[in-house]
Scaffold this active site. Structure first.
Site, short mmCIF file in Angstrom:
data_model
loop_
_atom_site.label_atom_id
_atom_site.label_comp_id
_atom_site.label_asym_id
_atom_site.label_seq_id
_atom_site.Cartn_x
_atom_site.Cartn_y
_atom_site.Cartn_z
N GLY A 35 36.60 44.33 0.98
CA GLY A 35 35.45 44.19 1.86
C GLY A 35 35.20 45.36 2.79
CG HIS A 73 37.50 33.63 6.37
ND1 HIS A 73 38.43 33.49 5.35
CD2 HIS A 73 38.07 33.10 7.48
CE1 HIS A 73 39.50 32.90 5.83
NE2 HIS A 73 39.32 32.66 7.12
CG ASP A 82 32.55 45.19 -2.22
OD1 ASP A 82 31.37 45.56 -2.39
OD2 ASP A 82 32.90 44.00 -2.20
CG ASP A 127 28.86 41.31 9.77
OD1 ASP A 127 29.32 40.73 10.76
OD2 ASP A 127 29.56 41.59 8.77
#
Length: 489
Positions: free
Chosen positions: A202, A232, A146, A324
């Site tokens: 992330g 989140h 990631d 997104d």
């Protein structure tokens, strides 16, 4: 000494020159004057002009576009180039003050992140990553698939962070180098909300949002952070979990086990209320399922955000506009159209508070560009035609039925099954309003602690309080031992 930001000279950033200003760096324009005239005329035809009664600033450094996470990674900084060119093609740059920003300094990063983490981030490269503990079998600071190591990683982080800090400063003060304050400041390259104090997460390495909020707290007693990314906003929530001067409100898809980051449940409202931890109930989460649609989302947003602003009474707002959450995103699973997403920004803007607008996620590049161009137009009070301008570079990226037929507002709904009904939506509103009841009266004490010149994280404040308490306790014990002695009490 160079000023913190300079006015945006568009020549190195784009083919268009600023109105009534010539390039100052000697670089030759990459487009013909006839094309520039076409863009200028389009701005006139579309009624693009500076908004009346408030100022908007746009903060950016085009060098951020040159970085690459890897061919198979969903994060594509090239989306920022596409966004910039579409904004310029519509002529929206005529309605804003434009700043070409510098890189963030190490000292600025260290207002939140640890020295050890910054050292690691600045030193690791694809060539030495194995030596620094990043291999197929182990990792450091959560680097990996990631959050890969790529060429220019540290500079990429300082570029997007520098633009965010620049934007925050135009809202926080009217001191030089800014000639006037701004009511809305935009940085689409920012909004990386997952990074932690000493950990990447992330696709995010430096949490520019936390640094922005710390900057705003210099002059604003209460800051509200709102997140409409599909994920989140865990990094920002965690950073201010112990603060009663910052409230975080996140709308996101929630699945504890199958959707990143697995946090942000409805009943996650911050730490328990104690005398030493005033941050209780200053986190508000709105967990959503797949397929939510325009009317449901905008209803939720207005009902919950409006009540939050009423109760918390922020003096400034930071809005993370992750793209997104649009329908058709490579990672997200909502059914939102561009105008519904933008309606959230308009609702926040209607409260006429200083507003910092940041980017975030978004993994279908053409829709990211569409959304952030539209939301730039909302910030400036402009109305854009649906047809992508003929002068827009990369216009082919928007062409064809599968790419939206060269329209700014293609239909993005209906791609995922909607798992929400009226009962689910009303239940979210009711529960969030119930959580907000615990905040009644809290804003009256928000200004009791004004930040130091460099406002550290809450742990530093707590450490000082513990030291003071230890000193008081030591003094009390000394007095107890002196009972019955000369001079004792």
């Amino acid at each position: 000494m160079a000023s913190i930001v300079q006015e945006w000279d568009r020549t190195p950033l784009s083919p268009f020159s600023p109105p009534n200003k010539q390039p100052t760096n000697g670089l030759r324009e990459s487009r013909t004057s006839s094309l520039q005239r076409t863009v200028r005329q389009a701005a006139v035809d579309n009624g693009i002009q500076r908004p009346r009664g408030y100022n908007v600033s746009f903060h950016y450094n085009s060098d951020v576009e040159q970085h690459h996470f890897g061919s198979h990674h969903p994060m594509k900084p090239w989306r920022l180039h596409l966004t910039k060119e579409l904004i310029l093609s519509y002529g929206l740059h005529y309605a804003m003050d434009l700043y070409q920003t510098r890189e963030a300094t190490r000292a600025e990063l260290a207002t939140f992140h640890t020295d050890e983490y910054i050292d690691f981030l600045s030193e690791v490269t694809p060539d030495n990553m194995n030596e620094m503990g990043i291999t197929d079998k182990e990792t450091r600071h959560n680097f990996g698939d990631d959050c890969p190591v790529f060429d220019g990683l540290y500079r990429y982080c300082t570029l997007y962070t520098g633009a965010s800090v620049s934007a925050a400063r135009t809202l926080a003060a009217t001191n030089p180098p800014f000639t006037n304050s701004h009511d809305i400041a935009i940085n689409w390259s920012g909004g990386l909300h997952h990074a932690k104090k000493s950990e990447a997460s992330g696709f995010c390495y430096i949490n520019d949002i936390v640094l922005c909020i710390l900057e705003l707290l210099r002059t604003h007693p209460r800051v509200l952070y709102i997140d409409i990314d599909v994920h989140h906003g865990d990094g920002v929530e965690q950073a201010f979990a112990s603060s009663d001067r910052v409230m975080t409100l996140s709308y996101h898809k929630y699945d504890k086990y199958d959707f990143f980051p697995g946090t942000g449940g409805l009943h996650e409202t911050g730490p328990k209320a104690t005398s030493s931890n005033p941050g209780a109930y200053t986190s508000l989460n709105v967990p959503l399922l797949d397929g939510i649609e325009d009317d449901q989302y905008t209803y939720l947003f207005e009902q919950i955000t409006g009540k939050t602003i009423e109760v918390f009474r922020p003096t400034a707002i930071v809005l993370q506009c992750g793209a997104d959450s649009l329908g058709g995103d490579r990672l997200g699973k909502f059914n939102l159209n561009i105008k519904a997403h933008g309606a959230c920004l308009s609702f926040v803007q209607s409260h006429r508070l200083p507003l910092l607008v940041l980017g975030g996620g978004g993994y279908t590049a053409r829709n990211v560009a569409r959304l952030w161009t539209h939301e730039t137009s909302l910030c400036t009070g402009s109305v854009l035609p649906d047809a992508i301008p003929a002068a827009a570079p990369y216009r082919q990226a928007f062409a064809g039925a599968e790419n939206g037929d060269s329209l700014l507002y293609p239909n993005l709904e209906g791609r995922h099954e909607n798992k929400h009904d009226r009962e689910k939506i009303e239940g979210l509103v009711q529960t969030c309003h119930e959580h907000l009841r615990h905040l009644q009266g809290a804003p009256s004490v928000m200004m009791r602690r004004i930040p130091r010149e460099v406002w550290g994280v809450r742990e530093e404040v707590d450490a000082v309080l513990k030291e003071e308490e230890a000193e008081r306790e030591s003094g009390r014990r000394d007095l107890e031992r002196s009972v019955g002695e000369r001079g004792g009490y």
